[in-house]
Design a protein around this motif. Structure first.
Motif, short mmCIF file in Angstrom:
data_model
loop_
_atom_site.label_atom_id
_atom_site.label_comp_id
_atom_site.label_asym_id
_atom_site.label_seq_id
_atom_site.Cartn_x
_atom_site.Cartn_y
_atom_site.Cartn_z
N VAL A 1 0.84 -1.20 0.00
CA VAL A 1 0.00 0.00 0.00
C VAL A 1 0.87 1.25 0.00
CG1 VAL A 1 -1.64 1.35 1.38
CG2 VAL A 1 -2.02 -1.09 1.05
N LEU A 2 1.91 1.27 0.83
CA LEU A 2 2.79 2.45 0.88
C LEU A 2 3.50 2.68 -0.46
CD1 LEU A 2 4.38 2.25 4.42
CD2 LEU A 2 2.54 3.74 3.62
N GLN A 3 3.90 1.62 -1.13
CA GLN A 3 4.53 1.76 -2.44
C GLN A 3 3.56 2.38 -3.44
OE1 GLN A 3 5.85 -2.20 -3.30
NE2 GLN A 3 7.61 -2.07 -1.93
N ASN A 4 2.30 1.94 -3.39
CA ASN A 4 1.30 2.51 -4.29
C ASN A 4 1.02 3.97 -3.99
OD1 ASN A 4 0.90 0.33 -5.97
ND2 ASN A 4 -0.75 -0.52 -4.73
N VAL A 5 1.00 4.35 -2.71
CA VAL A 5 0.81 5.74 -2.34
C VAL A 5 1.94 6.58 -2.93
CG1 VAL A 5 0.89 7.38 -0.39
CG2 VAL A 5 -0.53 5.31 -0.25
#
Length: 59
Positions: A42-46
C-alpha cells in the motif's frame, strides 16, 4: 499432553484438526509478515501514484 501444530499452507480445516486431537494452532510470525507485506505494498502505491487512494482500496 495437548497436540499443537504450526499453521502452514494446505493445513487441513480446523474441524479435521480437532478430530485428530489438535488443541492449538500456532501462527508464529506468519500473520505479521503477511500484514507487513500488504502494508508495504500500500505504501509503495501511495508513493508511486502520488495520492492516498491505495489506503482506501479493498484488499
Amino acid at each position: 499432553m495437548p497436540l499443537n501444530v504450526m499453521c502452514m499452507p494446505n493445513l487441513p480445516a480446523f474441524e479435521r484438526l480437532q478430530a485428530l486431537g489438535v488443541k492449538r494452532i500456532s501462527m508464529g510470525n506468519f500473520l505479521f509478515e503477511g500484514m507487513y507485506g500488504q502494508f508495504a505494498h500500500v505504501l509503495q502505491n501511495v508513493k508511486r501514484k502520488g495520492n492516498f487512494n491505495a489506503v482506501f482500496e479493498p484488499c
